[in-house]
Design a protein around this motif. Structure first.
Motif, PDB file in Angstrom:
ATOM      1  N   PRO A 153       6.568   2.694  -8.806  1.00 51.62           N
ATOM      2  CA  PRO A 153       6.530   2.607 -10.180  1.00 51.62           C
ATOM      3  C   PRO A 153       6.372   2.827 -10.657  1.00 51.62           C
ATOM      4  O   PRO A 153       6.712   3.536 -11.836  1.00 51.62           O
ATOM      5  N   GLN A 154       4.996   4.357 -10.511  1.00 52.17           N
ATOM      6  CA  GLN A 154       4.613   5.481 -11.308  1.00 52.17           C
ATOM      7  C   GLN A 154       5.207   6.636 -11.271  1.00 52.17           C
ATOM      8  O   GLN A 154       4.643   7.624 -11.472  1.00 52.17           O
ATOM      9  N   ASN A 155       6.528   6.395 -10.626  1.00 58.80           N
ATOM     10  CA  ASN A 155       6.893   7.419 -10.432  1.00 58.80           C
ATOM     11  C   ASN A 155       6.394   8.883  -9.571  1.00 58.80           C
ATOM     12  O   ASN A 155       6.661   9.984  -9.422  1.00 58.80           O
ATOM     13  N   THR A 156       5.525   8.259  -8.211  1.00 60.71           N
ATOM     14  CA  THR A 156       4.536   9.313  -7.778  1.00 60.71           C
ATOM     15  C   THR A 156       5.405   9.219  -6.826  1.00 60.71           C
ATOM     16  O   THR A 156       5.279   7.850  -5.652  1.00 60.71           O
ATOM     17  N   TRP A 157       5.277   9.911  -5.770  1.00 56.63           N
ATOM     18  CA  TRP A 157       7.153  10.787  -4.413  1.00 56.63           C
ATOM     19  C   TRP A 157       4.999   9.733  -3.274  1.00 56.63           C
ATOM     20  O   TRP A 157       3.959  10.133  -3.172  1.00 56.63           O
ATOM     21  N   VAL A 158       5.822   8.598  -2.126  1.00 54.71           N
ATOM     22  CA  VAL A 158       4.872   8.148  -1.426  1.00 54.71           C
ATOM     23  C   VAL A 158       4.736   9.450  -0.201  1.00 54.71           C
ATOM     24  O   VAL A 158       6.124   9.295   0.241  1.00 54.71           O
ATOM     25  N   ASP A 159       3.879  10.177  -0.476  1.00 55.24           N
ATOM     26  CA  ASP A 159       3.466  10.967   0.737  1.00 55.24           C
ATOM     27  C   ASP A 159       3.775  10.160   2.246  1.00 55.24           C
ATOM     28  O   ASP A 159       3.096   9.292   3.014  1.00 55.24           O
ATOM     29  N   PRO A 160       4.629  10.731   3.218  1.00 58.64           N
ATOM     30  CA  PRO A 160       4.477   9.707   4.544  1.00 58.64           C
ATOM     31  C   PRO A 160       3.623  10.292   5.628  1.00 58.64           C
ATOM     32  O   PRO A 160       3.223   9.545   6.365  1.00 58.64           O
ATOM     33  N   ALA A 169      10.877   3.204   5.858  1.00 55.76           N
ATOM     34  CA  ALA A 169      10.567   2.632   5.557  1.00 55.76           C
ATOM     35  C   ALA A 169       9.505   2.011   4.642  1.00 55.76           C
ATOM     36  O   ALA A 169       8.610   3.054   4.760  1.00 55.76           O
ATOM     37  N   LEU A 170       9.402   1.509   3.905  1.00 56.69           N
ATOM     38  CA  LEU A 170       8.411   0.858   2.834  1.00 56.69           C
ATOM     39  C   LEU A 170       7.258  -0.045   2.691  1.00 56.69           C
ATOM     40  O   LEU A 170       7.719  -0.963   2.918  1.00 56.69           O
ATOM     41  N   ILE A 171       6.802   0.301   4.091  1.00 49.70           N
ATOM     42  CA  ILE A 171       5.696  -0.877   3.726  1.00 49.70           C
ATOM     43  C   ILE A 171       4.369  -1.504   3.587  1.00 49.70           C
ATOM     44  O   ILE A 171       3.431  -0.641   2.659  1.00 49.70           O
ATOM     45  N   PHE A 172       4.518  -2.385   2.612  1.00 50.77           N
ATOM     46  CA  PHE A 172       3.289  -3.465   2.026  1.00 50.77           C
ATOM     47  C   PHE A 172       2.175  -4.014   2.455  1.00 50.77           C
ATOM     48  O   PHE A 172       2.843  -5.018   3.614  1.00 50.77           O
ATOM     49  N   ALA A 173       1.156  -3.609   2.879  1.00 44.64           N
ATOM     50  CA  ALA A 173       0.761  -4.192   4.172  1.00 44.64           C
ATOM     51  C   ALA A 173      -0.409  -5.495   3.654  1.00 44.64           C
ATOM     52  O   ALA A 173      -0.050  -6.163   4.145  1.00 44.64           O
ATOM     53  N   VAL A 178      15.596  10.517   2.625  1.00 44.84           N
ATOM     54  CA  VAL A 178      14.994   9.722   1.558  1.00 44.84           C
ATOM     55  C   VAL A 178      13.875  10.004   1.113  1.00 44.84           C
ATOM     56  O   VAL A 178      12.659   9.970   2.279  1.00 44.84           O
ATOM     57  N   ARG A 179      13.211   9.532   0.078  1.00 46.45           N
ATOM     58  CA  ARG A 179      12.086   9.218  -0.266  1.00 46.45           C
ATOM     59  C   ARG A 179      11.616   8.536  -1.560  1.00 46.45           C
ATOM     60  O   ARG A 179      13.093   8.160  -1.852  1.00 46.45           O
ATOM     61  N   TRP A 180      10.630   7.411  -0.916  1.00 44.92           N
ATOM     62  CA  TRP A 180      10.380   6.659  -1.346  1.00 44.92           C
ATOM     63  C   TRP A 180       9.509   7.170  -3.288  1.00 44.92           C
ATOM     64  O   TRP A 180       8.862   7.747  -3.059  1.00 44.92           O
ATOM     65  N   GLY A 203      -2.724   5.378   6.203  1.00 46.71           N
ATOM     66  CA  GLY A 203      -3.089   4.717   6.527  1.00 46.71           C
ATOM     67  C   GLY A 203      -3.667   3.943   5.181  1.00 46.71           C
ATOM     68  O   GLY A 203      -4.624   3.262   5.342  1.00 46.71           O
ATOM     69  N   THR A 204      -2.929   4.309   4.568  1.00 45.68           N
ATOM     70  CA  THR A 204      -2.332   3.345   2.911  1.00 45.68           C
ATOM     71  C   THR A 204      -2.066   2.065   3.006  1.00 45.68           C
ATOM     72  O   THR A 204      -1.383   1.918   4.143  1.00 45.68           O
ATOM     73  N   ASN A 205      -2.324   1.117   2.026  1.00 47.09           N
ATOM     74  CA  ASN A 205      -2.546  -0.059   2.094  1.00 47.09           C
ATOM     75  C   ASN A 205      -0.710  -0.053   2.094  1.00 47.09           C
ATOM     76  O   ASN A 205       0.296  -0.709   2.414  1.00 47.09           O
ATOM     77  N   VAL A 206      -0.033   0.607   0.948  1.00 45.95           N
ATOM     78  CA  VAL A 206       1.281   0.829   1.019  1.00 45.95           C
ATOM     79  C   VAL A 206       1.550   2.577   1.315  1.00 45.95           C
ATOM     80  O   VAL A 206       1.444   4.114   1.161  1.00 45.95           O
ATOM     81  N   HIS A 207       2.477   2.162   2.094  1.00 50.17           N
ATOM     82  CA  HIS A 207       3.043   3.550   3.064  1.00 50.17           C
ATOM     83  C   HIS A 207       3.856   3.702   3.009  1.00 50.17           C
ATOM     84  O   HIS A 207       5.175   2.604   3.828  1.00 50.17           O
ATOM     85  N   VAL A 208       4.905   5.034   4.212  1.00 43.10           N
ATOM     86  CA  VAL A 208       6.003   4.877   4.381  1.00 43.10           C
ATOM     87  C   VAL A 208       6.201   5.224   6.071  1.00 43.10           C
ATOM     88  O   VAL A 208       5.081   5.794   6.517  1.00 43.10           O
ATOM     89  N   GLU A 209       7.113   5.416   6.704  1.00 47.09           N
ATOM     90  CA  GLU A 209       7.534   5.320   8.109  1.00 47.09           C
ATOM     91  C   GLU A 209       8.672   5.848   8.434  1.00 47.09           C
ATOM     92  O   GLU A 209       9.858   4.601   7.940  1.00 47.09           O
ATOM     93  N   GLU A 210       9.166   6.815   8.612  1.00 49.58           N
ATOM     94  CA  GLU A 210      10.498   7.384   8.958  1.00 49.58           C
ATOM     95  C   GLU A 210      11.015   7.015  10.203  1.00 49.58           C
ATOM     96  O   GLU A 210      10.529   7.983  11.209  1.00 49.58           O
ATOM     97  N   LYS A 211      12.193   7.087  10.163  1.00 48.00           N
ATOM     98  CA  LYS A 211      12.971   7.052  12.281  1.00 48.00           C
ATOM     99  C   LYS A 211      14.138   7.422  11.549  1.00 48.00           C
ATOM    100  O   LYS A 211      15.192   6.917  10.423  1.00 48.00           O
TER     101      LYS A 211
END
Length: 462
Positions: A74-81, A98-102, A69-71, A85-93
């Motif tokens: 709201p601007q239809n931009t792919w969240v690259d795993p 998992a979409l994480i908002f720090a 899957v991919r996240w 280190g970014t504030n909003v990032h993705v971790e895959e297993k």
């Protein structure tokens, strides 16, 4: 012409080939059908709309049910795993992401979506972000001069924009009156007076269909004014003393900022280095040892601050030294209390030099002995005069011997001491009263009841 047997044989061969082909290809067809079956991804937690304040954290997972899957933002931009280190990032297993908002920001609001491979249908949630209430001015105490206009600083931010109400000493204010007006950065108070000093509370409310929030800040407003006489004051303009005694002349003045006190006698400044003067924030006390009648007369107290000066004339009059108490008699005692009679009785017509109260000093005999017979650490108890009463001295230790002395007090000062007298408290009782007579009475009652029981048993036996 082809023989009939040969035609039947060829038809059977064709049928056998068809059956074999069906048996051989059917499993592969089933596998192909299963591979083409599409599953919709699942969110956890499965909430269509989430509400958070700025700086909150939040985690949501997307399960592809066997597919990657991919996240998308709201601007239809792919969240690259890769960008962990970014504030909003993705971790895959495996097939979960998992979409994480720090730390959530206002820019994070909007629709976040998750998409599985080979399935253009997305699933997602709407992130609503609010900015919490914040008071920008950290000032908790404000001062303004009397008769000026004051602004209680209350600059508040928040999204949605908070609604503000004001309270004075816990009571809501009528902002529509001529006295108060609400400003963008606080509360305006017109033409302040000393009565406007106190605590002002700025209360901010955030209310929407998704949340409600309230915060408050209290500001202390001090009205600066020149020194004035307190509405309720203990010091009088006429005070008394007697020769060979001492007098404490008290001068009170309310002021903001606090006043500086100076004392004068016959237009001469009384230097604190040569006179015993004790000054506090709103009071100054001049201690005078009255060696002769020359010490009586007019004294001037001057209270001054940057806004003005208050002068008070205090007349020190030669009064009468009070008589010492007639006696100290113990009227009652238990484990922690003495009931003392000092002869508090009104004699003759009313006089300005009448006794107004008594000063008791109490110390255990052991402590008195350890202090070399001095009373420096004695406990002091002050009692007002009431005609015909006795006085309770409480909070004593059980089974302890005390020394007690007492002096009368009138407007001119203290009398000589009566005493000391020695009294002892009782031992502390386990249950019931501390009065020994009560214990004797209870024992007598028990003996009588036992005798009655024995008499009844004797009558019944015979």
């Amino acid at each position: 012409m082809e023989p009939k047997y040969s035609r039947r044989h060829n038809a059977l061969n064709v049928y056998y080939v068809y059956v074999f082909w069906m048996l051989f290809t059917e499993p592969f067809g089933m596998c192909a059908s299963e591979e083409k079956q599409i599953y919709e991804p699942k969110l956890m937690p499965s909430i269509n709309e989430v509400v958070h304040f700025e700086n909150d954290s939040y985690i949501v997972t997307c399960d592809g049910v066997g597919a990657r899957v991919r996240w998308f933002s709201p601007q239809n931009t792919w969240v690259d795993p890769i960008n962990r280190g970014t504030n909003v990032h993705v971790e895959e297993k495996n097939f979960e992401s998992a979409l994480i908002f720090a730390s959530i920001t206002l820019e994070d609001k909007g629709n976040w979506t998750c998409e599985a491979e080979d399935n253009p249908q997305r699933i997602g949630f709407n992130m609503i972000v609010y900015k919490p209430i914040s008071f920008l001015d950290p000032q908790n105490v404000q001062s303004v001069k009397e008769n000026d206009d004051a602004v209680i600083n209350c600059l508040v931010t928040g999204d949605p924009e908070p609604t503000i109400t004001y309270y004075y000493n816990g009571q809501p204010l009528n902002i529509d009156s001529k006295k108060y007006r609400s400003l963008a950065d606080g509360l305006l108070i017109k033409n302040v007076s000393k009565s406007d000093s106190g605590e002002y509370t700025c209360k901010a409310f955030q209310i929407s269909s998704a949340l409600s929030n309230v915060e408050e800040k209290t500001i202390r407003l001090n009205i600066q004014h020149k020194p004035i006489l307190p509405v309720r004051r203990e010091s009088a303009d006429i005070q008394y003393g007697y020769v060979k005694g001492s007098a404490s002349l008290a001068c009170e003045a309310e002021a903001q900022p606090p006043a500086t006190f100076r004392w004068y006698r016959n237009n001469k400044h009384l230097d604190p280095e040569h006179y015993q003067i004790t000054s506090g924030e709103h009071i100054s006390i001049l201690q005078i040892h009255l060696n002769s009648s020359k010490e009586f007369g007019d004294y001037v107290c001057e209270a001054n601050n940057s806004l003005g000066t208050l002068k008070r004339n205090i007349l020190l009059i030669n009064g009468t030294k009070p008589n010492a108490p007639l006696h100290i008699t113990l009227r009652g005692v238990n484990s922690n209390t003495f009931d003392l009679d000092v002869g508090a009785k009104k004699i003759g017509p009313r006089d300005p030099m009448d006794i107004t109260g008594y000063r008791f000093e109490i110390v255990s005999t052991e402590e008195h002995r350890n202090n070399g017979g001095k009373w420096m650490n004695a406990r002091v108890v002050l009692k007002d005069f009431t005609d015909g009463v006795t006085y309770l001295i409480n909070n004593l230790s059980p089974n302890t011997t005390y020394l007690i002395r007492v002096a009368s007090k009138n407007p001119a000062g203290l009398s000589d001491w009566m005493g000391p007298k020695e009294f002892r408290t009782y031992e502390k009782a386990g249950l019931g009263t501390d009065n020994p007579s009560m214990g004797i009475r209870a024992t007598s009652q028990n003996i009588v009841m036992n005798l009655i029981h024995l008499l009844i048993l004797y009558i019944a036996w015979n």
